[in-house]
Design a protein around this motif. Sequence first.
Motif, PDB file in Angstrom:
ATOM      1  N   ALA A  33     -27.406 -10.561  55.849  1.00  0.00           N
ATOM      2  CA  ALA A  33     -27.760 -10.853  57.226  1.00  0.00           C
ATOM      3  C   ALA A  33     -28.941  -9.943  57.537  1.00  0.00           C
ATOM      4  O   ALA A  33     -29.194  -8.990  56.799  1.00  0.00           O
ATOM      5  CB  ALA A  33     -26.586 -10.562  58.152  1.00  0.00           C
ATOM      6  N   PRO A  34     -29.672 -10.209  58.593  1.00  0.00           N
ATOM      7  CA  PRO A  34     -30.812  -9.348  58.898  1.00  0.00           C
ATOM      8  C   PRO A  34     -30.406  -7.867  58.966  1.00  0.00           C
ATOM      9  O   PRO A  34     -29.587  -7.477  59.787  1.00  0.00           O
ATOM     10  CB  PRO A  34     -31.284  -9.845  60.265  1.00  0.00           C
ATOM     11  N   GLY A  35     -30.903  -7.097  58.008  1.00  0.00           N
ATOM     12  CA  GLY A  35     -30.670  -5.663  58.001  1.00  0.00           C
ATOM     13  C   GLY A  35     -29.350  -5.205  57.409  1.00  0.00           C
ATOM     14  O   GLY A  35     -29.092  -4.019  57.330  1.00  0.00           O
ATOM     15  N   PRO A  95     -26.364  -1.071  55.089  1.00  0.00           N
ATOM     16  CA  PRO A  95     -27.734  -1.397  55.454  1.00  0.00           C
ATOM     17  C   PRO A  95     -28.453  -2.041  54.271  1.00  0.00           C
ATOM     18  O   PRO A  95     -28.254  -1.641  53.116  1.00  0.00           O
ATOM     19  CB  PRO A  95     -28.361  -0.049  55.790  1.00  0.00           C
ATOM     20  N   ALA A  96     -29.261  -3.022  54.542  1.00  0.00           N
ATOM     21  CA  ALA A  96     -29.990  -3.724  53.481  1.00  0.00           C
ATOM     22  C   ALA A  96     -30.882  -2.766  52.688  1.00  0.00           C
ATOM     23  O   ALA A  96     -31.071  -2.943  51.491  1.00  0.00           O
ATOM     24  CB  ALA A  96     -30.819  -4.859  54.066  1.00  0.00           C
ATOM     25  N   ALA A  97     -31.392  -1.730  53.332  1.00  0.00           N
ATOM     26  CA  ALA A  97     -32.261  -0.773  52.645  1.00  0.00           C
ATOM     27  C   ALA A  97     -31.513  -0.061  51.520  1.00  0.00           C
ATOM     28  O   ALA A  97     -32.102   0.273  50.497  1.00  0.00           O
ATOM     29  CB  ALA A  97     -32.808   0.247  53.633  1.00  0.00           C
ATOM     30  N   GLY A  98     -30.215   0.166  51.661  1.00  0.00           N
ATOM     31  CA  GLY A  98     -29.430   0.830  50.628  1.00  0.00           C
ATOM     32  C   GLY A  98     -28.938  -0.119  49.550  1.00  0.00           C
ATOM     33  O   GLY A  98     -28.459   0.320  48.512  1.00  0.00           O
ATOM     34  N   ARG A  99     -29.063  -1.402  49.781  1.00  0.00           N
ATOM     35  CA  ARG A  99     -28.559  -2.404  48.842  1.00  0.00           C
ATOM     36  C   ARG A  99     -29.206  -2.272  47.473  1.00  0.00           C
ATOM     37  O   ARG A  99     -28.531  -2.293  46.447  1.00  0.00           O
ATOM     38  CB  ARG A  99     -28.798  -3.800  49.410  1.00  0.00           C
ATOM     39  N   THR A 100     -30.504  -2.116  47.426  1.00  0.00           N
ATOM     40  CA  THR A 100     -31.210  -2.043  46.151  1.00  0.00           C
ATOM     41  C   THR A 100     -30.719  -0.868  45.321  1.00  0.00           C
ATOM     42  O   THR A 100     -30.442  -1.008  44.133  1.00  0.00           O
ATOM     43  CB  THR A 100     -32.727  -1.943  46.379  1.00  0.00           C
ATOM     44  N   ALA A 101     -30.558   0.285  45.942  1.00  0.00           N
ATOM     45  CA  ALA A 101     -30.095   1.466  45.212  1.00  0.00           C
ATOM     46  C   ALA A 101     -28.670   1.263  44.705  1.00  0.00           C
ATOM     47  O   ALA A 101     -28.353   1.609  43.574  1.00  0.00           O
ATOM     48  CB  ALA A 101     -30.168   2.696  46.100  1.00  0.00           C
ATOM     49  N   SER A 102     -27.805   0.671  45.519  1.00  0.00           N
ATOM     50  CA  SER A 102     -26.411   0.444  45.119  1.00  0.00           C
ATOM     51  C   SER A 102     -26.316  -0.528  43.958  1.00  0.00           C
ATOM     52  O   SER A 102     -25.606  -0.286  42.986  1.00  0.00           O
ATOM     53  CB  SER A 102     -25.598  -0.100  46.294  1.00  0.00           C
TER      54      SER A 102
END
Length: 52
Positions: free
Chosen positions: A17-19, A37-44
């Motif tokens: 979803a957005p963000g 948060p979407a910003a942490g998704r890549t690292a996870s």
Amino acid sequence: MYGPGSEDGECVEMATAPGTVHVRDSKDRRGPVLHSPAAGRTASVSSCAAKR
């Protein structure tokens, strides 16, 4: 989106979803959901992939 282990019953569902990214166990639809948060998704995701 289902995880790569869907053949053996070990999988999760991810929805964006957005963000925010929502993750849950696909076998327990009423169970807890992880919201991140979407910003942490890549690292996870990168961390999990590296451990496979």
